[in-house]
Design an enzyme around this catalytic site. Structure first.
Site, short mmCIF file in Angstrom:
data_model
loop_
_atom_site.label_atom_id
_atom_site.label_comp_id
_atom_site.label_asym_id
_atom_site.label_seq_id
_atom_site.Cartn_x
_atom_site.Cartn_y
_atom_site.Cartn_z
N GLU A 1 4.40 -5.08 7.21
CA GLU A 1 3.62 -4.04 7.90
C GLU A 1 4.11 -3.80 9.32
O GLU A 1 4.02 -2.68 9.85
CB GLU A 1 2.13 -4.42 7.94
N GLU B 1 -0.58 -9.38 -0.71
CA GLU B 1 -2.01 -9.64 -0.50
C GLU B 1 -2.77 -9.65 -1.82
O GLU B 1 -3.69 -10.43 -2.02
CB GLU B 1 -2.58 -8.58 0.46
N ALA C 1 0.87 -1.18 0.00
CA ALA C 1 0.00 0.00 0.00
C ALA C 1 0.91 1.22 0.00
O ALA C 1 2.07 1.15 0.43
CB ALA C 1 -0.88 -0.02 1.24
N GLY D 1 0.55 -5.05 0.79
CA GLY D 1 -0.62 -5.12 -0.08
C GLY D 1 -0.33 -5.80 -1.41
O GLY D 1 -1.24 -6.31 -2.06
N1 COA Z 1 4.58 3.16 -0.55
C1 COA Z 1 5.00 4.34 -1.06
N2 COA Z 1 6.15 4.49 -1.72
C2 COA Z 1 6.90 3.38 -1.89
C3 COA Z 1 6.55 2.12 -1.40
C4 COA Z 1 5.32 2.03 -0.69
N3 COA Z 1 4.87 0.88 -0.21
N4 COA Z 1 7.51 1.23 -1.71
C5 COA Z 1 8.45 1.91 -2.39
N5 COA Z 1 8.09 3.22 -2.51
C6 COA Z 1 8.81 4.30 -3.17
C7 COA Z 1 10.02 4.75 -2.35
O1 COA Z 1 9.61 5.68 -1.34
C8 COA Z 1 10.87 5.36 -3.44
O2 COA Z 1 10.34 6.64 -3.74
P1 COA Z 1 11.35 7.91 -3.96
O3 COA Z 1 12.21 7.49 -5.13
O4 COA Z 1 10.41 9.02 -4.27
O5 COA Z 1 12.12 8.04 -2.69
C9 COA Z 1 10.62 4.48 -4.65
O6 COA Z 1 9.37 3.82 -4.39
C10 COA Z 1 11.68 3.42 -4.86
O7 COA Z 1 11.81 2.66 -3.66
P2 COA Z 1 13.19 2.50 -2.84
O8 COA Z 1 12.86 2.25 -1.41
O9 COA Z 1 14.10 3.63 -3.15
O10 COA Z 1 13.74 1.17 -3.54
P3 COA Z 1 14.76 0.11 -2.90
O11 COA Z 1 15.17 -0.77 -4.01
O12 COA Z 1 15.82 0.81 -2.10
O13 COA Z 1 13.88 -0.72 -1.85
C11 COA Z 1 11.94 -1.91 -1.10
C12 COA Z 1 12.83 -1.52 -2.29
C13 COA Z 1 10.72 -2.64 -1.68
C14 COA Z 1 12.70 -2.85 -0.16
C15 COA Z 1 11.51 -0.66 -0.34
O14 COA Z 1 10.97 0.26 -1.28
C16 COA Z 1 10.45 -0.88 0.70
O15 COA Z 1 10.75 -1.36 1.78
N6 COA Z 1 9.19 -0.50 0.42
C17 COA Z 1 8.10 -0.58 1.35
C18 COA Z 1 7.63 -1.98 1.53
C19 COA Z 1 6.53 -2.03 2.57
O16 COA Z 1 6.71 -1.80 3.73
N7 COA Z 1 5.33 -2.37 2.10
C20 COA Z 1 4.19 -2.53 2.93
C21 COA Z 1 3.38 -1.32 2.98
S1 COA Z 1 1.96 -1.57 4.01
#
Ligand code: COA
Length: 255
Positions: free
Chosen positions: A134, A114, A66, A111
């Site tokens: 989460e 999910e 999400a 999400g």
């Molecule tokens: N919601 C909003 N933005 C998200 C996102 C999310 N769930 N997941 C990634 N993004 C965004 C990042 O903020 C980043 O934006 P920016 O370039 O404007 O800073 C962009 O997507 C790229 O992600 P980034 O984190 O830089 O890539 P990465 O390769 O370093 O890491 C992940 C990849 C997937 C490990 C990391 O993005 C992450 O942990 N995301 C969240 C996962 C999460 O907790 N999901 C559950 C949500 S309930």
């Protein structure tokens, strides 16, 4: 169809829905969920559509969860509603009378995991990573993850994945029964289509009854309870700290 956050394509009766926010790793914001809902409505109503593939744009992510940035704009007492709205879209996928298959082409987190689990089954590319992180945000899965992950991989592994927030790779996901096949990224959609084309030689009426029968034991009360508990977590200080930490790119300090 004209959408801003998803792409749709109909090819030989197979309707592909691609979540299309690659710069945000295809995170599910309000618009994505609304557009996904509209696209699924058309799947129910359009006779030309016989099956569906759900996938993500780009080579890095299926859906990374999400949209965490959007969480900060939702009021504390609206968490349950947010959860319920997502659950409703995913029910539409799960209960669709036509086959809906996830082609997981990268991160499937929160999400995203999910969404993949709401599909009838899943294929993944070798770079796919699954998880319910989460807990790192002071939250719990809210789009059916507590219910569907438990059913797919068993209670012990589901508990571990949700409590640790750890990601698992495609091969482990396959061993756990979370995905059926791991295929190279370039073959993922063609092989998904091969499986669908086999299914499309069978009786569509019987397929719809299989979907109905397999989904029958799902406990709706469990989903309602998940939404209520997501709401409790959503209003907590830990959620404020967890989401702030993610957006500020630092580790959370939970009390
Ligand atoms: N919601 C909003 N933005 C998200 C996102 C999310 N769930 N997941 C990634 N993004 C965004 C990042 O903020 C980043 O934006 P920016 O370039 O404007 O800073 C962009 O997507 C790229 O992600 P980034 O984190 O830089 O890539 P990465 O390769 O370093 O890491 C992940 C990849 C997937 C490990 C990391 O993005 C992450 O942990 N995301 C969240 C996962 C999460 O907790 N999901 C559950 C949500 S309930």
């Amino acid at each position: 169809m004209d959408f801003s956050t998803i792409k749709t394509e109909l090819d030989n009766n197979i309707f592909t829905i691609t979540i299309n926010r690659p710069d945000k790793l295809n995170a599910l914001n309000k618009t994505v969920l609304e557009e996904l809902n509209i696209a699924m409505e058309s799947v129910y109503n359009d006779e030309k559509i016989k099956a569906v593939i759900i996938t993500g744009a780009g080579e890095k992510a299926f859906v990374a969860g999400a949209d965490i940035a959007e969480f900060t704009q939702v009021k504390d007492d609206e968490g349950s509603l947010l959860s319920k709205k997502g659950q409703d879209v995913f029910f539409k996928i799960e209960n669709c009378p036509k086959p809906v298959i996830a082609a997981v082409n990268g991160f499937a987190l929160g999400g995203g995991c999910e969404l993949a689990m709401a599909c009838h089954f899943r294929l993944a590319s070798p770079n796919a990573k699954f998880g319910q992180p989460e807990v790192n945000l002071g939250l719990i899965p809210g789009y059916g993850g507590t219910q569907r992950l438990t059913r797919l991989v068993g209670k012990g592994k589901a508990m571990e994945l949700m409590m640790t927030g750890n990601m698992i790779g495609a091969d482990e996901a396959k061993n756990l029964g979370l995905v059926n096949y791991v295929e190279e990224q370039e073959n993922l959609i063609p092989i998904t289509k091969d499986i669908i084309n086999l299914i499309l030689t069978k009786s569509p009426f019987a397929i719809s009854k299989i979907i109905e029968a397999v989904n029958f034991p799902l406990n709706k009360e469990g989903f309602r309870e998940e939404a209520r508990l997501f709401g409790e977590a959503f209003a907590s200080d830990d959620k404020k700290e967890g989401t702030a930490a993610f957006l500020e790119k630092r580790k959370p300090a939970f009390k």
